[in-house]
Design an enzyme around this catalytic site. Sequence first.
Site, PDB file in Angstrom:
ATOM      1  N   GLU A 215      40.103  26.988  44.487  1.00 54.05           N
ATOM      2  CA  GLU A 215      39.436  28.126  43.856  1.00 54.05           C
ATOM      3  C   GLU A 215      39.956  28.303  42.437  1.00 54.05           C
ATOM      4  OE1 GLU A 215      37.764  31.020  47.226  1.00 54.05           O
ATOM      5  OE2 GLU A 215      39.903  31.297  46.857  1.00 54.05           O
TER       6      GLU A 215
ATOM      7  N   CYS B 295      45.347  38.022  42.406  1.00 52.09           N
ATOM      8  CA  CYS B 295      46.604  37.328  42.671  1.00 52.09           C
ATOM      9  C   CYS B 295      46.947  37.399  44.158  1.00 52.09           C
ATOM     10  CB  CYS B 295      47.737  37.955  41.856  1.00 52.09           C
ATOM     11  SG  CYS B 295      47.534  37.816  40.081  1.00 52.09           S
TER      12      CYS B 295
END
Length: 349
Positions: free
Chosen positions: A92, A326
Site C-alpha cells: 500500500e 500511520c
Amino acid sequence: MTFWSVSDVRARLRALGANPKHEMRVLRLWSQALPQTQGRRPLESFMPLAVREALPDIEAELQALTTLREQHPGEDGSARLLVGLHDGQSVESVLLPRDGLCVSSQVGCAVGCVFCMTGREGLVRQVGSAEMVAQVALARSLRPVKKVVFMGMGEPSHNLDQVLEAIDLLGTVGNIAHKNLVFSTVGDERVFERLPQERVKPALALSLHTTRADLRAQLLPRAPRFDPQDLVEAGERYARATGYPIQYQWTLMEGVNDSPEELDGIVRLLKGKYALMNMIPFNSVPGLPYQRPSWERAAEIARTLHRRGILTKLRQSAGQDVDGGCGQLRARDVVQRVKVVRSFSALET
C-alpha cells in the site's frame, strides 16, 4: 527478465550498449512518469539502435512493475492505493496532501510493533528498489509528487541496500529534493553508518515512542535494542552533519506513553537537540487494545512540550478514514507467503 532493482534496469540497458547518459535519460523519464519518447531531440539522433528497438518493451516492463488495484480517496485529500506487484503480492502507498507520497519497502514487516497493523503477519518479502521507484511513478501518473517518505509497509533498515538505491535515483534524476526524501526507521546502527556516506542524504525520521528502554522493548519487540538516549545521540550527529532536523515519531497511546514522566523524559532527551517531535495519536486498528487520547489531551501534551522548549507538532495522520494512516497499512491482498530469495547486507549481520 523481470526488473526488480534499479541495478537490473541499468544492467539491461548496458547490455544493449547504453552509456551512463542514456541510462539516466531512461531512468529520469520513468521515475517522473513521462513517456520514453519525451524530449525535443528524436531518439535516433543520440540513442543506440539496440536500445531504441528494445525501449518499448523496457518501458512496458517498467510500467508493469506496479498495478493500481484499488484507490480509496480520503476526505483530507489523501488516498490509499492498493498496489499490485508483478508476482501477485501487494503493498500500500498513500498519496498525501501537499504533493507527498508514502511508499512501502517491504511486503509486511518483521519488527512487530504492537500498535501497528503492518507487522501482524510478519515479513512476506522484500520490495526491490525498482518496485519502490515504480510506486512513485504510479503515483505521479495520478498527481504531482514532490515529497517521498519511506514510512509505509516495512522497516527500511531491513532492506537497506534497496531503499538507498531507490532514494539515490529519486534524489538525482527523480527530481525530489534531498530534504523531501524521508527515511523512517526504528533505529539500526547500519543506518547511521551508511546514510552519511551516500550521495543523496535523506531526512531521517526515528521511531521513538517512549523514553524508557524497557517499554520500548515491549512496544517494538523485534527492533534492535537501541537505548532511547543512544538513539537520540546518533540522530543528533546525523542532523548536524546534514543540516536537517531529526523527526522523532511518537505514537501517542492513552495510559501507555502519555504520562508526565514520559514528558519529562522527552524534555531530558531532546532539549537543545536539532529535532522535531511528531506526536501522532494512535490510529484505530481492529483487534488491538490501545486507545488514542482525546484530541484536547493530545493538544495539551504538545503545548506542554512547546512551553518546555521542545518543538512539537501534533499530527493528524492523513487518510485515517480510509485506513491509510500511520500503523493502518497492510498487505490486504497477500496471495501466499513467499520465501525471500534476495539477501541484503542489512539482514546478514
